[in-house]
Design a protein around this motif. Structure first.
Motif, PDB file in Angstrom:
ATOM      1  N   ALA A   1      36.785  44.478  36.363  1.00  0.00           N
ATOM      2  CA  ALA A   1      37.254  44.571  34.979  1.00  0.00           C
ATOM      3  C   ALA A   1      36.221  45.120  34.016  1.00  0.00           C
ATOM      4  CB  ALA A   1      37.725  43.195  34.498  1.00  0.00           C
ATOM      5  N   SER A   2      35.001  45.389  34.471  1.00  0.00           N
ATOM      6  CA  SER A   2      34.045  46.049  33.591  1.00  0.00           C
ATOM      7  C   SER A   2      34.523  47.443  33.204  1.00  0.00           C
ATOM      8  CB  SER A   2      32.668  46.120  34.241  1.00  0.00           C
ATOM      9  OG  SER A   2      32.705  46.864  35.443  1.00  0.00           O
ATOM     10  N   CYS A   3      35.457  48.027  33.973  1.00  0.00           N
ATOM     11  CA  CYS A   3      35.979  49.359  33.667  1.00  0.00           C
ATOM     12  C   CYS A   3      36.963  49.343  32.509  1.00  0.00           C
ATOM     13  CB  CYS A   3      36.640  49.972  34.894  1.00  0.00           C
ATOM     14  SG  CYS A   3      38.283  49.319  35.281  1.00  0.00           S
ATOM     15  N   TYR A   4      37.377  48.169  32.048  1.00  0.00           N
ATOM     16  CA  TYR A   4      38.403  48.062  31.010  1.00  0.00           C
ATOM     17  C   TYR A   4      37.960  48.720  29.703  1.00  0.00           C
ATOM     18  CZ  TYR A   4      42.157  45.111  32.879  1.00  0.00           C
ATOM     19  OH  TYR A   4      43.247  44.646  33.560  1.00  0.00           O
ATOM     20  N   VAL A   5      38.919  49.366  29.048  1.00  0.00           N
ATOM     21  CA  VAL A   5      38.683  49.999  27.754  1.00  0.00           C
ATOM     22  C   VAL A   5      39.100  49.065  26.627  1.00  0.00           C
ATOM     23  CG1 VAL A   5      39.224  52.011  26.327  1.00  0.00           C
ATOM     24  CG2 VAL A   5      39.081  52.249  28.815  1.00  0.00           C
ATOM     25  N   THR A   6      40.253  48.448  26.780  1.00  0.00           N
ATOM     26  CA  THR A   6      40.737  47.425  25.854  1.00  0.00           C
ATOM     27  C   THR A   6      41.260  46.263  26.684  1.00  0.00           C
ATOM     28  OG1 THR A   6      42.961  48.406  25.788  1.00  0.00           O
ATOM     29  CG2 THR A   6      41.384  49.112  24.092  1.00  0.00           C
ATOM     30  N   ASN A   7      41.484  45.131  26.051  1.00  0.00           N
ATOM     31  CA  ASN A   7      41.980  43.951  26.759  1.00  0.00           C
ATOM     32  C   ASN A   7      43.215  43.439  26.038  1.00  0.00           C
ATOM     33  OD1 ASN A   7      42.093  41.964  28.682  1.00  0.00           O
ATOM     34  ND2 ASN A   7      40.273  40.874  28.021  1.00  0.00           N
ATOM     35  N   GLY A   8      44.346  43.398  26.714  1.00  0.00           N
ATOM     36  CA  GLY A   8      45.588  42.963  26.093  1.00  0.00           C
ATOM     37  C   GLY A   8      45.793  41.472  26.201  1.00  0.00           C
ATOM     38  N   ILE A   9      47.045  41.073  26.457  1.00  0.00           N
ATOM     39  CA  ILE A   9      47.371  39.649  26.516  1.00  0.00           C
ATOM     40  C   ILE A   9      47.586  39.172  27.945  1.00  0.00           C
ATOM     41  CG2 ILE A   9      48.392  39.699  24.217  1.00  0.00           C
ATOM     42  CD1 ILE A   9      51.162  39.585  25.601  1.00  0.00           C
ATOM     43  N   VAL A  10      47.696  40.094  28.907  1.00  0.00           N
ATOM     44  CA  VAL A  10      47.907  39.674  30.288  1.00  0.00           C
ATOM     45  C   VAL A  10      46.561  39.570  30.998  1.00  0.00           C
ATOM     46  CG1 VAL A  10      50.163  40.782  30.348  1.00  0.00           C
ATOM     47  CG2 VAL A  10      48.188  42.007  31.227  1.00  0.00           C
ATOM     48  N   GLY A  11      46.517  38.741  32.030  1.00  0.00           N
ATOM     49  CA  GLY A  11      45.311  38.622  32.827  1.00  0.00           C
ATOM     50  C   GLY A  11      45.017  39.913  33.561  1.00  0.00           C
ATOM     51  N   PRO A  12      43.753  40.202  33.852  1.00  0.00           N
ATOM     52  CA  PRO A  12      43.393  41.496  34.428  1.00  0.00           C
ATOM     53  C   PRO A  12      43.479  41.593  35.945  1.00  0.00           C
ATOM     54  CG  PRO A  12      41.404  40.261  33.901  1.00  0.00           C
ATOM     55  CD  PRO A  12      42.571  39.429  33.436  1.00  0.00           C
ATOM     56  N   THR A  13      43.716  40.497  36.672  1.00  0.00           N
ATOM     57  CA  THR A  13      43.511  40.500  38.122  1.00  0.00           C
ATOM     58  C   THR A  13      44.354  41.544  38.849  1.00  0.00           C
ATOM     59  OG1 THR A  13      42.993  38.143  38.011  1.00  0.00           O
ATOM     60  CG2 THR A  13      43.416  39.065  40.183  1.00  0.00           C
ATOM     61  N   LEU A  14      45.654  41.616  38.557  1.00  0.00           N
ATOM     62  CA  LEU A  14      46.504  42.561  39.271  1.00  0.00           C
ATOM     63  C   LEU A  14      46.119  44.004  38.944  1.00  0.00           C
ATOM     64  CD1 LEU A  14      48.896  42.937  41.194  1.00  0.00           C
ATOM     65  CD2 LEU A  14      50.402  42.933  39.198  1.00  0.00           C
ATOM     66  N   THR A  15      45.754  44.260  37.707  1.00  0.00           N
ATOM     67  CA  THR A  15      45.337  45.613  37.332  1.00  0.00           C
ATOM     68  C   THR A  15      44.026  45.985  38.011  1.00  0.00           C
ATOM     69  OG1 THR A  15      46.495  45.447  35.214  1.00  0.00           O
ATOM     70  CG2 THR A  15      44.771  47.123  35.385  1.00  0.00           C
ATOM     71  N   ILE A  16      43.098  45.031  38.124  1.00  0.00           N
ATOM     72  CA  ILE A  16      41.857  45.268  38.870  1.00  0.00           C
ATOM     73  C   ILE A  16      42.186  45.722  40.290  1.00  0.00           C
ATOM     74  CG2 ILE A  16      39.864  44.125  39.933  1.00  0.00           C
ATOM     75  CD1 ILE A  16      39.806  42.299  37.437  1.00  0.00           C
ATOM     76  N   MET A  17      43.095  45.003  40.939  1.00  0.00           N
ATOM     77  CA  MET A  17      43.456  45.320  42.323  1.00  0.00           C
ATOM     78  C   MET A  17      44.109  46.695  42.423  1.00  0.00           C
ATOM     79  SD  MET A  17      44.968  41.642  43.546  1.00  0.00           S
ATOM     80  CE  MET A  17      43.898  40.291  44.061  1.00  0.00           C
ATOM     81  N   ALA A  18      45.022  47.001  41.489  1.00  0.00           N
ATOM     82  CA  ALA A  18      45.721  48.279  41.530  1.00  0.00           C
ATOM     83  C   ALA A  18      44.759  49.439  41.276  1.00  0.00           C
ATOM     84  CB  ALA A  18      46.851  48.286  40.500  1.00  0.00           C
ATOM     85  N   LEU A  19      43.873  49.302  40.290  1.00  0.00           N
ATOM     86  CA  LEU A  19      42.898  50.360  40.017  1.00  0.00           C
ATOM     87  C   LEU A  19      41.943  50.542  41.193  1.00  0.00           C
ATOM     88  CD1 LEU A  19      42.020  49.643  36.276  1.00  0.00           C
ATOM     89  CD2 LEU A  19      43.410  51.517  37.177  1.00  0.00           C
ATOM     90  N   THR A  20      41.612  49.449  41.867  1.00  0.00           N
ATOM     91  CA  THR A  20      40.751  49.537  43.043  1.00  0.00           C
ATOM     92  C   THR A  20      41.433  50.313  44.159  1.00  0.00           C
ATOM     93  OG1 THR A  20      39.629  47.445  42.511  1.00  0.00           O
ATOM     94  CG2 THR A  20      39.540  48.185  44.797  1.00  0.00           C
ATOM     95  N   ALA A  21      42.696  49.999  44.430  1.00  0.00           N
ATOM     96  CA  ALA A  21      43.434  50.724  45.475  1.00  0.00           C
ATOM     97  C   ALA A  21      43.516  52.207  45.135  1.00  0.00           C
ATOM     98  CB  ALA A  21      44.828  50.122  45.632  1.00  0.00           C
ATOM     99  N   ARG A  22      43.766  52.505  43.870  1.00  0.00           N
ATOM    100  CA  ARG A  22      43.855  53.907  43.432  1.00  0.00           C
ATOM    101  C   ARG A  22      42.513  54.615  43.614  1.00  0.00           C
ATOM    102  NH1 ARG A  22      43.149  56.427  38.241  1.00  0.00           N
ATOM    103  NH2 ARG A  22      44.574  58.202  37.926  1.00  0.00           N
ATOM    104  N   ALA A  23      41.419  53.954  43.236  1.00  0.00           N
ATOM    105  CA  ALA A  23      40.091  54.551  43.391  1.00  0.00           C
ATOM    106  C   ALA A  23      39.753  54.780  44.853  1.00  0.00           C
ATOM    107  CB  ALA A  23      39.040  53.658  42.731  1.00  0.00           C
ATOM    108  N   CYS A  24      40.163  53.865  45.716  1.00  0.00           N
ATOM    109  CA  CYS A  24      39.852  53.998  47.144  1.00  0.00           C
ATOM    110  C   CYS A  24      40.548  55.197  47.764  1.00  0.00           C
ATOM    111  CB  CYS A  24      40.235  52.723  47.886  1.00  0.00           C
ATOM    112  SG  CYS A  24      39.121  51.338  47.559  1.00  0.00           S
ATOM    113  N   ALA A  25      41.776  55.464  47.345  1.00  0.00           N
ATOM    114  CA  ALA A  25      42.463  56.658  47.844  1.00  0.00           C
ATOM    115  C   ALA A  25      41.698  57.912  47.426  1.00  0.00           C
ATOM    116  CB  ALA A  25      43.892  56.691  47.312  1.00  0.00           C
TER     117      ALA A  25
END
Length: 566
Positions: free
Chosen positions: A521-545
């Motif tokens: 989550a250090s890559c975050y630009v802004t922080n909304g109201i939802v927890g970051p965990t699922l987005t962390i995982m999705a961005l990680t999968a995208r970066a790995c591809a």
């Protein structure tokens, strides 16, 4: 004197939690040889031996278990957290070995160090971010930088992660909470249904939904790590406290890492074509700052001067109460039972109300609650717990640096966290507390307390408790609701379209060091109201591809003129 390990890997992944566990799966399934470095110990079935059921004790109530844990486990900071539990405490750090420093607003850093990181202590709630978040959230009202991607860029990776983990949830059609891929429905208790109905009757725009959460994992080792092991391409080294990312002076590319054995305190060096930081927000920023060199005099990947800047969490608030209308508690059977942690589930309310012309703040908040789920004695009123998570705006002044003199138990400089609440966050916190109390009382809940780090909203707390416990509770409350209590810290190595104003590109790749990636989550630009965990995982999968494709093309193993800061 360092000891070198002979094998050179395709990728070194630092950290084994939400980001790291997905990273090793995605990379090894694409044929890469991966070394996973985890600062803490391995885990075993013995770490998850079932414990007797325990009631949730809010701060200062039930003092003895907290004091006992603080002494025996050396956790004077970790036991401050709002929902103290004997089950999760063993998976949080020894504070004496892992100190940190704070300047400005108090900051409560709740963290875990073992295989799986904080996946052993989080609530398993997994929500998608929306284009509200990726367009800059409330920060766009104040000129904040937008993300360099949109929901459509991340949507297929949300799908991929959800289908792999197995989530429970419903199709809710809430615009700010995109629906996902679920293996089963989640549900509300009778008390939660009643709360949601009464809230919507009075405030039609406030729609409560059931949590979306991960299925329990009886294997305990994160599913991503288990999947990576099945490929044969994963090497895991626990008890590896990474001190520094190393750079090849000839090419300017990352070539590995230095780590210290947690037990022996002996230094080791490991080599790879690519380095991926998944160590959690503060730890990854700490590593970048501590990996400076002649090429990177201000810290690794920091030619912009942005590393450590725009650090955020979410603004936390808390309400506890009880309801005589719904005595006892319900056992939620939506998902399989978990012998150690019990069932997940609850009520979630997004509250996007800080945008009216006369509002004293911009931004929104969410309320995550449980009503009638906490075990109580037969005949007792149902317990109610609600936590608010508010949208903290990015400010350059909120940042992480290294302490100039203090180190941890392994000689690594500790982080210094500089956080100050602005008037916008203070106004939002006051609205969170007011709004939660108003909704609770509207639903017939007797409120035992409501407050935030700004304080309690009333001196009348826990009418059934003894005077001593009430006094201790009032004295300790604000410490336990300090910024950080939301455990959704992010920012410090933000992504962007411009190397002058960001650390990472849209694929989480460091502008200055093309073979260095940061996907927590250090890559975050802004922080909304939802927890970051699922987005962390999705961005990680995208970066790995992206990593697998670029590595196959040879683009991450050679210097490219103009891409590495000189």
């Amino acid at each position: 004197m360092s000891v070198q390990l002979s094998q050179r890997f395709d990728v070194i992944v630092v950290g084994s939690g939400a980001a790291g566990s997905i990273a090793v799966k995605e990379l090894t399934e694409r044929g890469l040889e991966v070394l996973l470095l985890e600062a803490g110990p391995d885990i075993s079935d013995a770490d998850f031996a079932p414990l007797p059921p325990e009631p949730v004790r809010p701060m200062g109530i039930g003092l003895y278990p907290r004091a006992k844990a603080a002494v025996l486990r050396r956790q004077p900071i970790q036991v401050r957290r709002a929902f103290f539990s004997e089950k999760t405490s063993p998976f949080l750090v020894n504070d004496l070995q892992n100190p940190y420093s704070v300047k400005g607003q108090d900051f409560l850093w709740v963290r875990g160090r073992q295989l799986g990181g904080r996946l052993h202590s989080y609530g398993r709630v997994l929500l998608r971010s929306s284009d509200y978040d990726f367009d800059g959230g409330a920060g766009r009202e104040r000129g904040a930088q937008r993300w360099p991607l949109r929901y459509a860029d991340v949507e297929p990776w949300y799908d991929r992660v959800e289908e792999f983990l197995g989530l429970y949830g419903n199709t809710d059609d809430v615009p700010i909470l995109p629906d996902g891929k679920y293996i089963g429905a989640s549900s509300l208790t009778a008390a939660e249904h009643d709360f949601a109905d009464k809230t919507r009757e009075r405030w039609p725009e406030r729609r409560g939904i059931a949590w979306r959460y991960a299925a329990p994992n009886p294997q305990r080792v994160p599913l991503g790590i288990l999947a990576a092991r099945r490929t044969g391409g994963l090497t895991t080294r626990t008890d590896a406290v990474v001190r520094q990312i190393t750079i090849d002076d000839r090419t300017g590319l990352a070539d590995g890492a230095l780590f210290i054995d947690r037990v022996t305190k002996r230094e080791h060096r490991v080599f790879a074509d690519i380095v991926m930081l998944c160590a959690s927000t503060i730890e990854s920023v700490r590593l970048l700052a501590n990996s400076g060199s002649s090429r990177h005099p201000n810290g690794l990947a920091n030619s912009s001067g942005i590393v450590g800047r725009y650090f955020m969490d979410q603004t936390p608030s808390l309400l506890f109460g009880d309801t005589h209308r719904f005595p006892g508690w319900e056992d939620d059977t939506s998902a399989p039972a978990d012998a150690y942690y019990g069932a997940a589930g609850g009520l979630y309310l997004p509250m996007m109300e800080g945008f009216a012309a006369d509002s004293p703040f911009v931004g929104g908040y969410a309320v995550q609650g449980v009503l009638g789920r906490i075990p109580v004695p037969t005949g007792h009123p149902g317990a109610v717990g609600m936590m608010g998570f508010g949208e903290m705006l990015p400010h350059k002044e909120n940042h992480i640096t290294l302490h100039r003199r203090r180190t941890d138990a392994w000689g690594v400089p500790i982080p210094r966290i500089h956080v100050t609440l602005t008037e916008n966050e203070k106004a939002l916190l006051r609205e969170q507390v007011r709004g939660m109390r108003e909704m609770a009382e509207n639903a017939g809940v007797r409120v035992n307390f409501a407050g935030s780090t700004l304080g309690l909203d009333s001196k009348r707390v826990f009418p059934d408790a003894d005077p001593f416990s009430r006094a201790i509770f009032r004295a300790s409350f604000t410490k336990s609701l300090a910024i950080g209590a939301a455990i959704h810290e992010c920012g410090g190595a933000r992504m962007g379209d411009d190397p002058a104003t960001s650390v990472l590109n849209p694929f989480n790749q460091a502008w200055d060091v093309p073979n260095l990636f940061v996907t927590d989550a250090s890559c975050y630009v802004t922080n909304g109201i939802v927890g970051p965990t699922l987005t962390i995982m999705a961005l990680t999968a995208r970066a790995c591809a992206h990593i697998a494709s670029e590595h196959a093309a040879g683009n991450l193993t050679r210097h490219r003129a103009g891409t590495v800061a000189e």
